[in-house]
Design an enzyme around this catalytic site. Structure first.
Site, PDB file in Angstrom:
ATOM      1  N   LYS A 185       3.725  18.134  -0.210  1.00 32.39           N
ATOM      2  CA  LYS A 185       3.896  16.922  -1.197  1.00 32.39           C
ATOM      3  C   LYS A 185       4.262  15.845  -0.584  1.00 32.39           C
ATOM      4  CE  LYS A 185       6.349  20.228  -4.367  1.00 32.39           C
ATOM      5  NZ  LYS A 185       7.448  20.668  -4.868  1.00 32.39           N
ATOM      6  N   HIS A 195      12.052  22.409  -2.315  1.00 32.73           N
ATOM      7  CA  HIS A 195      12.118  21.161  -2.482  1.00 32.73           C
ATOM      8  C   HIS A 195      12.852  20.996  -3.735  1.00 32.73           C
ATOM      9  CE1 HIS A 195      10.319  17.284  -4.496  1.00 32.73           C
ATOM     10  NE2 HIS A 195      11.088  16.754  -3.466  1.00 32.73           N
ATOM     11  N   ARG A 225      16.552  18.943 -10.207  1.00 33.88           N
ATOM     12  CA  ARG A 225      15.248  19.978 -10.292  1.00 33.88           C
ATOM     13  C   ARG A 225      14.845  20.473  -8.884  1.00 33.88           C
ATOM     14  NH1 ARG A 225      11.953  18.460 -14.924  1.00 33.88           N
ATOM     15  NH2 ARG A 225      12.858  16.691 -15.772  1.00 33.88           N
ATOM     16  N   HIS A 261      12.246  24.136  -5.438  1.00 36.50           N
ATOM     17  CA  HIS A 261      11.178  25.012  -5.753  1.00 36.50           C
ATOM     18  C   HIS A 261      10.114  24.910  -4.738  1.00 36.50           C
ATOM     19  CE1 HIS A 261      12.147  23.144  -9.923  1.00 36.50           C
ATOM     20  NE2 HIS A 261      12.695  24.093  -9.782  1.00 36.50           N
ATOM     21  N   ASP A 288      16.349  26.963 -13.124  1.00 38.40           N
ATOM     22  CA  ASP A 288      16.984  26.658 -11.897  1.00 38.40           C
ATOM     23  C   ASP A 288      18.275  27.199 -11.856  1.00 38.40           C
ATOM     24  OD1 ASP A 288      14.595  25.218 -11.068  1.00 38.40           O
ATOM     25  OD2 ASP A 288      15.575  23.329 -11.588  1.00 38.40           O
ATOM     26  N   TYR A 325       4.628  12.757  -7.217  1.00 39.94           N
ATOM     27  CA  TYR A 325       4.329  13.598  -6.108  1.00 39.94           C
ATOM     28  C   TYR A 325       2.900  13.868  -6.269  1.00 39.94           C
ATOM     29  CZ  TYR A 325       5.629  17.460  -9.158  1.00 39.94           C
ATOM     30  OH  TYR A 325       5.893  18.515 -10.127  1.00 39.94           O
ATOM     31  N   GLU A 385       0.860  -1.189   0.118  1.00 36.10           N
ATOM     32  CA  GLU A 385      -0.101   0.119   0.037  1.00 36.10           C
ATOM     33  C   GLU A 385       0.913   1.061   0.207  1.00 36.10           C
ATOM     34  OE1 GLU A 385      -2.271  -0.510   3.695  1.00 36.10           O
ATOM     35  OE2 GLU A 385      -3.740  -1.533   2.434  1.00 36.10           O
ATOM     36  N   GLU A 410       5.453  30.904  -8.262  1.00 35.72           N
ATOM     37  CA  GLU A 410       6.821  29.848  -8.370  1.00 35.72           C
ATOM     38  C   GLU A 410       7.559  30.640  -7.530  1.00 35.72           C
ATOM     39  OE1 GLU A 410       7.961  29.188 -12.456  1.00 35.72           O
ATOM     40  OE2 GLU A 410       6.786  27.430 -12.542  1.00 35.72           O
ATOM     41  N   GLN A 450      -4.028  16.845  -6.236  1.00 34.83           N
ATOM     42  CA  GLN A 450      -3.396  16.687  -7.912  1.00 34.83           C
ATOM     43  C   GLN A 450      -2.234  15.754  -7.721  1.00 34.83           C
ATOM     44  OE1 GLN A 450      -2.468  20.482  -9.684  1.00 34.83           O
ATOM     45  NE2 GLN A 450      -0.635  19.682 -10.617  1.00 34.83           N
ATOM     46  N   ASN A 459       1.490  14.397  -9.880  1.00 33.45           N
ATOM     47  CA  ASN A 459       2.291  14.814 -10.977  1.00 33.45           C
ATOM     48  C   ASN A 459       3.494  13.706 -11.037  1.00 33.45           C
ATOM     49  OD1 ASN A 459       1.040  17.389 -11.221  1.00 33.45           O
ATOM     50  ND2 ASN A 459       2.230  18.086  -9.496  1.00 33.45           N
TER      51      ASN A 459
END
Length: 190
Positions: A71, A118, A58, A61, A169, A131, A28, A142, A46, A48
């Site tokens: 998240k 993150h 990445r 952010h 970035d 995520y 699970e 942003e 949501q 992603n």
């Protein structure tokens, strides 16, 4: 599921119970009632997914209020080094970070509440990163921190010459307390 509270308030590793045999495995990956008993109320709205190759970095952010996001991140294929930096201006751990290795082998999930920048870097040939978030994305909200900020000093565990970063970035600014918010401000729209 095993919920592991990390040193920085609000961060958790979630380890699912994996049941396996010669056919494969089952686990699970999220169970709302257990999550809320161990971490708190959540309403993910949501989900992603991204795919990246070795060395892709990445981050770091986050979204500004009122579009801040908590998240729950995982890696169903490959291996990444995942980083969460506390940017809650009223936190005793402002500017501190936690690193968690996420992979298809350890099946860990990393919960990052609102008020954290993150990012992640891919350590395998390829990685799929998933995520869930508790608020919708808003481009105008942003915000970020440069990945190599000397006051944070994240050890990304790979040399710069092997990193692949987007122009966005690479253009991020250093950590500046005046640009961030209190815990309450990050959580006002929950």
């Amino acid at each position: 599921m095993n919920f592991i509270k990390l040193k920085i308030e609000g961060l958790f590793i979630i380890e699912p119970k994996v049941i396996g045999d010669e056919r494969g495995y089952f686990c699970e990956t999220f169970k709302k009632d257990l999550f809320e008993q161990n971490i708190g109320k959540i309403n993910f709205v949501q989900e992603n997914e991204s795919m990246s190759s070795f060395g892709v970095l990445r981050g770091l952010h986050l979204q500004k209020p009122p579009y801040t996001q908590a998240k729950l991140v995982s890696v169903p294929l490959g291996k990444v080094l995942d980083v969460a930096v506390d940017v809650r201006t009223d936190s005793p751990t402002f500017g501190k970070y936690e690193i968690v290795e996420l992979s298809d082998q350890n099946k860990r999930r990393f919960f990052i509440p609102r008020g954290f920048a993150h990012g992640f870097v891919v350590l395998s040939d390829k990685a799929i990163f998933q995520y869930k978030v508790d608020n919708v994305y808003n481009k105008d909200s942003e915000q970020g921190i440069i990945y190599n900020d000397s006051t944070i000093n994240v050890d990304w565990q790979i040399p710069f010459e092997k990193m692949l970063l987007s122009p966005k970035d690479l253009a991020q600014k250093p950590l500046n307390k005046d640009l961030f918010y209190t815990t309450q401000q990050y959580n006002e729209n929950i």
